[in-house]
Design an enzyme around this catalytic site. Structure first.
Site, PDB file in Angstrom:
ATOM      1  N   HIS A   1      -5.454  -9.751   2.361  1.00 51.63           N
ATOM      2  CA  HIS A   1      -6.231 -10.792   1.668  1.00 51.63           C
ATOM      3  C   HIS A   1      -6.015 -12.076   2.455  1.00 51.63           C
ATOM      4  CE1 HIS A   1      -6.619  -8.261  -2.018  1.00 51.63           C
ATOM      5  NE2 HIS A   1      -5.515  -7.728  -1.510  1.00 51.63           N
TER       6      HIS A   1
ATOM      7  N   GLU B   1      -2.336   0.794  -8.015  1.00 53.16           N
ATOM      8  CA  GLU B   1      -1.219  -0.076  -7.608  1.00 53.16           C
ATOM      9  C   GLU B   1      -0.294  -0.182  -8.817  1.00 53.16           C
ATOM     10  OE1 GLU B   1      -2.398  -4.161  -6.821  1.00 53.16           O
ATOM     11  OE2 GLU B   1      -0.563  -4.615  -5.707  1.00 53.16           O
TER      12      GLU B   1
ATOM     13  N   ASP C   1      -1.267  -6.617   3.035  1.00 57.69           N
ATOM     14  CA  ASP C   1      -1.688  -7.151   1.731  1.00 57.69           C
ATOM     15  C   ASP C   1      -1.702  -8.693   1.701  1.00 57.69           C
ATOM     16  OD1 ASP C   1      -2.753  -6.768  -0.788  1.00 57.69           O
ATOM     17  OD2 ASP C   1      -0.906  -6.084  -1.728  1.00 57.69           O
TER      18      ASP C   1
END
Ligand code: ADE
Ligand code: ZN
Length: 315
Positions: free
Chosen positions: A18, A198, A276
């Site tokens: 991200h 997740e 991530d």
């Protein structure tokens, strides 16, 4: 070559990062000062000390607070450029990064501002030989109507975006909530991915596959709780974009030695390693490889498979 050398020197693709999660505390302070935004921390070091999370929501609260400092084209350019330069250090040759348009639109930041910054940074990185693509994620804690409005407002920019994803608070926001938005995105020719498994149950991974029709699952850890789901993912070769240090920091696993990555490979799943939100989780891509390789005693074969998978899973 040692496993460490293979990790450091082999060209790789990163498919789950991200861009707002690459905002390092030092850059956050610089940008906040530029925009006269007050931060509730005395220094970058003090902010970094606050990066102790018990779960995904704990992290997201700080992540969205950091995002608020980003206001001008230059801020988004600096953010993406810093990550893309850092990626080159890790021998990354291909990046598909996520961004969260709603986190900016909801603050009155126009698409031309964040897209303008991202596009210039990507163009400069491409001149250096890095392949870069962008995927926009819908925030799943917001409504279906908000996601549709976002797709509409982003329509003029879709030529610069290869796909849509689904992120933010998972539990209580099942993929099926976005079935119609994903249908619309598919009809626009966009690739489809979603965070699932997740923190959420295997059922959310099934929905991501069967209801949304995604091509990759982001995370997918909890898929291992369901043998039929594991068979499905293996037989269809559905890629999983796995993020070991994220899972550790967000308490998805208590210890990296209990991380499911090795088990995923043993079940024949197309797992990849990714960072991530590296500014928040203590490491970029190679750090993730090193940490998980050490904890799970991965050998050359595992590392080469994971890296091969990263290119095979790329759009
Ligand atoms: N947004 C940024 N990072 C995320 C993650 N790991 N899970 C869900 N939403 C996110
Ligand atoms: Zn993520």
């Amino acid at each position: 070559m040692t496993v460490q050398q293979i990790i450091d020197t082999t060209p790789k693709a990163e498919l789950h990062v991200h861009i707002e999660g690459t905002l390092e505390p030092e850059m956050l302070f610089t940008i906040a000062e530029r925009n006269a935004v007050a931060l509730p921390y005395a220094s970058a070091a003090a902010l970094r000390e606050a990066y102790n999370f018990s779960n995904l929501q704990d992290f997201l609260d700080l992540y969205y607070a950091g995002v608020n400092a980003l206001q001008q084209v230059e801020d988004f350019d600096d953010l993406a450029w810093a990550y893309l330069q850092r990626a080159r250090q890790d021998n990354i040759r291909h990046v598909e990064f996520f961004f969260d348009p709603q986190a900016h639109l909801d603050r009155g930041i126009e698409p031309t501002v964040f897209m303008g910054g991202f596009i210039t940074a990507c163009a400069r990185a491409r001149e250096q030989g890095l392949q870069v693509q962008m995927i926009m994620c819908f925030l799943r804690h917001l409504s279906e109507a908000d996601a549709f409005a976002t797709l509409e407002v982003m329509e003029p920019h879709l030529g610069d975006i290869i796909g849509v994803g689904l992120d933010s608070s998972e539990v209580g926001h099942p993929p099926e909530k976005f079935a119609r938005v994903f249908d619309a995105a598919r009809n626009m020719g966009l690739h489809l991915v979603a965070h699932a498994g997740e923190e959420g149950p295997p059922e959310y991974v099934w929905q991501a596959l069967d209801v949304l029709g995604v091509e990759r699952i982001d995370h997918g850890n909890r898929a291992l709780e369901d043998a039929a789901l594991v068979s499905r993912l293996a037989s269809e070769g559905v890629p999983l974009t796995v993020c070991p240090l994220s899972n550790l920091k967000l308490c998805v696993v208590d210890n990296l030695r209990e991380h499911p990555l090795r088990m995923m490979l043993e079940h024949g799943l197309m797992a990849t390693v990714n960072s991530d939100d590296p500014a928040y989780f203590g490491g970029y891509l190679n750090d993730n490889f090193h940490a998980v390789a050490h904890a799970l005693e991965l050998g050359d074969g595992h590392i080469t498979t994971l890296i091969d998978n990263s290119f095979r899973a790329a759009f």
